[in-house]
Write a protein that holds these residues in place. Sequence first.
Motif, PDB file in Angstrom:
ATOM      1  N   UNK A 149       0.846  -1.202   0.000  1.00 35.76           N
ATOM      2  CA  UNK A 149       0.000   0.000   0.000  1.00 35.76           C
ATOM      3  C   UNK A 149       0.876   1.244   0.000  1.00 35.76           C
ATOM      4  N   UNK A 150       1.147   1.799  -1.187  1.00 33.53           N
ATOM      5  CA  UNK A 150       1.984   3.007  -1.218  1.00 33.53           C
ATOM      6  C   UNK A 150       1.348   4.144  -0.415  1.00 33.53           C
ATOM      7  N   UNK A 151       2.207   5.040   0.078  1.00 31.29           N
ATOM      8  CA  UNK A 151       1.749   6.254   0.762  1.00 31.29           C
ATOM      9  C   UNK A 151       1.981   7.385  -0.220  1.00 31.29           C
ATOM     10  N   UNK A 152       0.906   7.924  -0.807  1.00 30.50           N
ATOM     11  CA  UNK A 152       1.064   8.956  -1.833  1.00 30.50           C
ATOM     12  C   UNK A 152       1.897   8.414  -2.980  1.00 30.50           C
ATOM     13  N   UNK A 153       2.989   9.114  -3.310  1.00 33.78           N
ATOM     14  CA  UNK A 153       3.838   8.660  -4.415  1.00 33.78           C
ATOM     15  C   UNK A 153       5.028   7.834  -3.913  1.00 33.78           C
ATOM     16  N   UNK A 154       5.000   7.468  -2.637  1.00 35.49           N
ATOM     17  CA  UNK A 154       6.080   6.644  -2.078  1.00 35.49           C
ATOM     18  C   UNK A 154       5.647   5.179  -2.009  1.00 35.49           C
ATOM     19  N   UNK A 155       6.441   4.324  -2.634  1.00 30.93           N
ATOM     20  CA  UNK A 155       6.224   2.882  -2.516  1.00 30.93           C
ATOM     21  C   UNK A 155       7.225   2.369  -1.489  1.00 30.93           C
ATOM     22  N   UNK A 156       6.759   1.567  -0.554  1.00 26.05           N
ATOM     23  CA  UNK A 156       7.700   1.020   0.414  1.00 26.05           C
ATOM     24  C   UNK A 156       7.366  -0.440   0.677  1.00 26.05           C
ATOM     25  N   UNK A 157       8.358  -1.186   1.082  1.00 24.67           N
ATOM     26  CA  UNK A 157       8.128  -2.546   1.574  1.00 24.67           C
ATOM     27  C   UNK A 157       8.860  -2.699   2.897  1.00 24.67           C
ATOM     28  N   UNK A 158       8.203  -3.352   3.832  1.00 25.01           N
ATOM     29  CA  UNK A 158       8.846  -3.738   5.088  1.00 25.01           C
ATOM     30  C   UNK A 158       8.319  -5.118   5.471  1.00 25.01           C
ATOM     31  N   UNK A 159       8.883  -6.130   4.835  1.00 30.25           N
ATOM     32  CA  UNK A 159       8.350  -7.484   4.952  1.00 30.25           C
ATOM     33  C   UNK A 159       8.634  -8.094   6.322  1.00 30.25           C
ATOM     34  N   UNK A 160       7.856  -9.107   6.698  1.00 29.00           N
ATOM     35  CA  UNK A 160       8.179  -9.855   7.919  1.00 29.00           C
ATOM     36  C   UNK A 160       9.606 -10.411   7.813  1.00 29.00           C
ATOM     37  N   UNK A 161      10.252 -10.567   8.956  1.00 28.36           N
ATOM     38  CA  UNK A 161      11.650 -11.003   8.950  1.00 28.36           C
ATOM     39  C   UNK A 161      11.810 -12.448   8.460  1.00 28.36           C
ATOM     40  N   UNK A 162      10.716 -13.190   8.378  1.00 32.73           N
ATOM     41  CA  UNK A 162      10.800 -14.576   7.906  1.00 32.73           C
ATOM     42  C   UNK A 162      10.684 -14.668   6.382  1.00 32.73           C
ATOM     43  N   UNK A 163      10.585 -13.513   5.714  1.00 37.58           N
ATOM     44  CA  UNK A 163      10.488 -13.533   4.256  1.00 37.58           C
ATOM     45  C   UNK A 163      11.775 -14.108   3.656  1.00 37.58           C
ATOM     46  N   UNK A 164      11.615 -14.976   2.652  1.00 32.07           N
ATOM     47  CA  UNK A 164      12.786 -15.595   2.034  1.00 32.07           C
ATOM     48  C   UNK A 164      13.296 -14.785   0.859  1.00 32.07           C
ATOM     49  N   UNK A 165      14.520 -15.089   0.427  1.00 29.50           N
ATOM     50  CA  UNK A 165      15.139 -14.336  -0.674  1.00 29.50           C
ATOM     51  C   UNK A 165      14.353 -14.538  -1.977  1.00 29.50           C
ATOM     52  N   UNK A 166      13.807 -15.746  -2.200  1.00 29.16           N
ATOM     53  CA  UNK A 166      13.017 -15.970  -3.413  1.00 29.16           C
ATOM     54  C   UNK A 166      11.766 -15.096  -3.414  1.00 29.16           C
TER      55      UNK A 166
END
Length: 446
Positions: free
Chosen positions: A411-428
């Motif tokens: 869910x971007x904030x205005x024109x900012x796209x961000x990701x902050x995934x759970x720490x268990x997210x894998x590299x794939x």
Amino acid sequence: MDPLVNRTRAAVWHPCTQMKQLEAAPPLAIARGEGAWLIDPDGRRYLDAISSWWVNLFGHCNPRINAAIIDQLGKIEHVMLAGATHAPVVELSERLAELTGLGHAFYGSDGASATEIALKMSAHYWRNSGRPEKNGFISLKNGYHGETVGALSVTDIPLFKDTYAPLLRHSVQVPTPDARLAEPGETAEAYALRCADALEAHLAENAATTAAFIVEPLVQGAAGMAMYHPAYLTRARELCDQYQVHLIADEIAVGFGRTGTMFACEQATAPPFASPLSPYAIRPDFICLSKGITGGYLPLSAVLTTDDVYAAFYGDATARGFLHSHSYTGNPLACRAALAVLDIFEHDQVIAANRSKSIEFTAALAEVAAHPRVRHFRHLGMIWAFDVADATPGFSTRFHRAALALGMFIRPIGHTVYVMPPYVTGADDMRSLAGAMLRCLDNPAI
Ligand SMILES: *Cc1c(COP(=O)(O)O)cnc(C)c1O
């Protein structure tokens, strides 16, 4: 469309939502979760790339957190904390004290209530110290500290604040050290120090009527993941000491490893002995914690403070005490979830493991960072963000919908796209996320 979608529109008033827009953009019905993934009733999977509004750390349905809560359910689910106590709240308070170098944990249920607690405690401290006129607050431009009336007073997001302006108490916003605002050729550090000069100018005039300065350390989340140099915090600590104003670190979003250290304040260096966080880290007068504290399981917040603040409330007069309460203060189930989270941090050496993840994920996002539409690609710990240069009105909804179709919940904030995934997210998974973001960016209609 899942039948839940119509029922939710009729029965539920969704947060941060113009309900009419749910006609065109129905909410995603979620049946269950598994690690970093959300699963809808038809079995379609969506990567929870923003950790369910920044709260999730170790995935959905984490077996270790589940087990802790189930164990606690068989003992005591809740007991009021006035006139009673229990092992989970005592143990959690001891462990948070050890981690933050502060103590006397006071509990609330949400981030906004932690802000309220810190503001009230600070002003009450000055009152108890014979200086009741020190009751004003300072915060950063574009800062966010929650949306209850007191917290909104120190929040500076016009969309959330302007409508309620007549209800709010006046507070002062000082320039944000957001590194994007540096002059061409000016380093993030030089800009941060220039903003600290503005803070000093304000304090020099107004310290006598100011109780506290509240900040989001290193990252202003709701502003659009605005990042700034830690030198600002170091200088803010010095100035707050010099002018006798409390420093409130709102680590609700950035605490628990998000910025690469357990708490963001650890990255602001100070002369030795300043803080048990690390011998070279600043120590705030108050720290507000919530969001990741229970791994995204249960609502819980905590405010920890110094012995000096605590001592100012300690005495024979009832009114000198901090007479603030919430019904669910120190809920045992939430505290057990939080203890399980701290166990995972320790046992899996999460901070160290995230260091290599962070490098790997940044590499996975290299093409995104280099995309011609991308400006100010930035990254700290387990947060990545960028601005989209030519975003037109409606960009954030279009990007959200397009990413969703690719199995990514963003869910971007205005024109900012961000990701902050759970720490268990894998590299794939992170590479798939990068691929989906590239496809969205490549589509000029988004
Ligand atoms: C989310 C947030 C809050 C408010 O927390 P709620 O639980 O949503 O009330 C306060 N401060 C910061 C920095 C936040 O990110």
